[in-house]
Design an enzyme around this catalytic site. Structure first.
Site, PDB file in Angstrom:
ATOM      1  N   ARG A 107      82.169  79.184 -26.522  1.00  0.00           N
ATOM      2  CA  ARG A 107      82.608  80.543 -26.261  1.00  0.00           C
ATOM      3  C   ARG A 107      83.530  80.591 -25.052  1.00  0.00           C
ATOM      4  NH1 ARG A 107      78.032  82.654 -25.562  1.00  0.00           N
ATOM      5  NH2 ARG A 107      77.810  82.916 -27.797  1.00  0.00           N
ATOM      6  N   CYS A 124      71.439  91.133  -5.859  1.00  0.00           N
ATOM      7  CA  CYS A 124      70.706  89.915  -6.203  1.00  0.00           C
ATOM      8  C   CYS A 124      70.330  89.161  -4.928  1.00  0.00           C
ATOM      9  CB  CYS A 124      71.551  89.021  -7.105  1.00  0.00           C
ATOM     10  SG  CYS A 124      70.671  87.537  -7.651  1.00  0.00           S
ATOM     11  N   CYS A 132      79.339  84.247  -7.419  1.00  0.00           N
ATOM     12  CA  CYS A 132      78.894  85.495  -8.041  1.00  0.00           C
ATOM     13  C   CYS A 132      79.184  86.715  -7.193  1.00  0.00           C
ATOM     14  CB  CYS A 132      77.399  85.399  -8.326  1.00  0.00           C
ATOM     15  SG  CYS A 132      76.736  86.891  -9.096  1.00  0.00           S
ATOM     16  N   CYS A 140      74.425  90.786 -25.571  1.00  0.00           N
ATOM     17  CA  CYS A 140      73.865  89.978 -24.498  1.00  0.00           C
ATOM     18  C   CYS A 140      73.384  90.890 -23.388  1.00  0.00           C
ATOM     19  CB  CYS A 140      74.911  89.004 -23.974  1.00  0.00           C
ATOM     20  SG  CYS A 140      75.613  87.958 -25.268  1.00  0.00           S
ATOM     21  N   CYS A 200      74.129  82.332  -5.126  1.00  0.00           N
ATOM     22  CA  CYS A 200      75.116  81.681  -5.984  1.00  0.00           C
ATOM     23  C   CYS A 200      76.508  82.146  -5.553  1.00  0.00           C
ATOM     24  CB  CYS A 200      74.889  82.044  -7.443  1.00  0.00           C
ATOM     25  SG  CYS A 200      73.212  81.736  -8.025  1.00  0.00           S
ATOM     26  N   CYS A 242      71.393  78.998 -25.000  1.00  0.00           N
ATOM     27  CA  CYS A 242      72.802  79.119 -24.645  1.00  0.00           C
ATOM     28  C   CYS A 242      72.939  78.697 -23.188  1.00  0.00           C
ATOM     29  CB  CYS A 242      73.255  80.564 -24.829  1.00  0.00           C
ATOM     30  SG  CYS A 242      74.892  80.915 -24.159  1.00  0.00           S
ATOM     31  N   CYS A 293      70.582  88.495 -27.223  1.00  0.00           N
ATOM     32  CA  CYS A 293      70.368  87.408 -26.279  1.00  0.00           C
ATOM     33  C   CYS A 293      69.999  88.002 -24.928  1.00  0.00           C
ATOM     34  CB  CYS A 293      71.631  86.556 -26.155  1.00  0.00           C
ATOM     35  SG  CYS A 293      71.519  85.241 -24.942  1.00  0.00           S
TER      36      CYS A 293
END
Length: 403
Positions: free
Chosen positions: A272, A65, A72, A109, A69, A202, A142
């Site tokens: 969740r 990526c 992560c 998901c 962040c 979400c 999702c």
């Protein structure tokens, strides 16, 4: 406790607590944590009974990526030894999803690392959604692909997506300490784009990144203002090779207080327990079912979770039941509002997705690499690095998934 009685009454009326009340929940002594769980459990059972919704993650594209962040394991510069692979083919993703559905998952998901999808990526994910729905009748899907561009949410909706996940992660005031390659406002905009397209929104948070109690309350109140249908609560997984691999700020009691605070602020929203429950709640996971009405089954994006069979046994032993495919997740007033807004999820309610950052993101190692590490929280547990296991099975491998 007068505080807890007040919060229960407010939760049953869908009335927002004050910031002071929310902060007081987080400040409750460990000796009183069972009282907090019992009180928040009344609100959870009022709106969701004893049902537990199961969700299953499929990591469509892992690692590599370009975003920074710093929680992560898939971030730019991460040295975490995670699986790295490019896009799964639709049939591969469908086979992975089928394993989760066979284990009782109601929602699949689909997550992909990256800043956000290209139009070609949206086409690819759309084909995957169609393949999954063709093979698994009634399953909710999702997508969690990062920051959306104009029109992409509508295209995903047309392809059959029911929901879109994009987490706020932390408070607006501290967001720049976690990520520099995009802004908090970018995240809010993506959630709003999903809602405008008729997707069930979400959006959640990551706890344990060195944030203050005030930051936790700020982000949960911001989420309440955004009004998503589901709020995943992730607990930081401090992967080796990420900026804050040494951050271990959470105890099981703290995690329970955080979940209780979220339930009081979001009484009728699907809450969740997402990434990190096995690492930080450990043997106290069953208590968390009295607060949250939804969990992920099996493994996460880049880390291994509790065995799927153990998840199901835990739910049954705690006196809860797995929510069936034909059952509406959200309370009637929220499900009706969602259906009126044009979402395909009106019949089965909210849900949502992954412990993701920009489209993928295991809740990995917190706060910005250039930011100073926070002082350990009072009563914080010792590091339990043996509980952080990199995923080596399922999507992107030749081994069967954990479901």
């Amino acid at each position: 406790m007068d505080l807890l009685n007040t919060l229960v009454d407010k939760g049953l009326r869908r009335e927002l607590p004050t910031r002071e009340e929310a902060l007081a929940v987080l400040a409750t002594p460990d000796d009183d944590v069972l009282d907090v769980v019992a009180a928040a459990g009344k609100v959870r059972r009022h709106w969701f009974g004893r049902r537990v919704k199961l969700n299953y993650l499929v990591n469509l594209k892992s690692g590599l990526c370009p975003e920074d962040c710093s929680y992560c394991s898939q971030r730019l510069g991460s040295k975490a030894e995670i699986l790295k692979y490019t896009w799964l083919k639709p049939e591969e993703a469908s086979a992975a999803a089928a394993a989760g559905v066979a284990g009782g998952a109601k929602r699949v998901c689909l997550v992909a690392s990256g800043r956000g999808p290209t139009d070609r990526d949206v086409d690819r994910v759309s084909q995957t959604i169609e393949a999954i729905k063709e093979q698994n009748e009634g399953v909710e899907v999702c997508a969690c692909l990062g920051l959306l561009s104009n029109g992409q949410a509508e295209r995903l909706r047309t392809a059959g997506a029911d929901a879109y996940n994009h987490n706020l992660n932390t408070s607006e005031g501290t967001y720049g300490d976690i990520t520099t390659t995009h802004t908090y406002a970018d995240r809010v905009d993506t959630v709003q784009q999903a809602q405008a397209a008729g997707l069930s929104a979400c959006s959640g948070l990551i706890a344990g990144m060195g944030e203050s109690d005030e930051d936790l309350v700020d982000v949960v109140f911001a989420l309440r203002d955004l009004d998503p249908d589901s709020v995943p609560v992730n607990f930081l997984i401090p992967f080796e090779g990420t900026p804050l691999a040494k951050e271990w700020n959470l105890t099981p009691q703290k995690c329970l207080r955080i979940l209780a605070m979220v339930r009081f602020v979001c009484p009728d929203i699907e809450v969740r327990i997402a990434g990190g429950r096995e690492v930080h709640l450990r043997s106290m996971q069953p208590l968390a079912l009295h607060l949250a009405n939804s969990i992920f089954l099996g493994d996460y994006l880049t880390s291994e979770g509790q065995a799927g069979k153990a998840d199901l046994e835990m739910i049954a032993d705690a006196g809860f039941e797995v929510e069936g495919a034909g059952t509406t997740t959200l309370p009637e007033h929220r499900a009706d509002a969602l259906a009126a807004a044009g979402s395909g999820c009106g019949s089965h309610g909210g849900g949502g997705c992954a412990p993701c950052g920009d489209g993928a993101a295991e809740p990995a190692a917190a706060a910005c690499g250039s930011a100073p590490a926070a002082e350990p929280a009072a009563g914080a547990a010792d590091a339990r690095t043996e509980l952080v296991a990199v995923r080596r099975r399922g999507a992107g491998t030749d081994l069967p998934p954990n479901a």
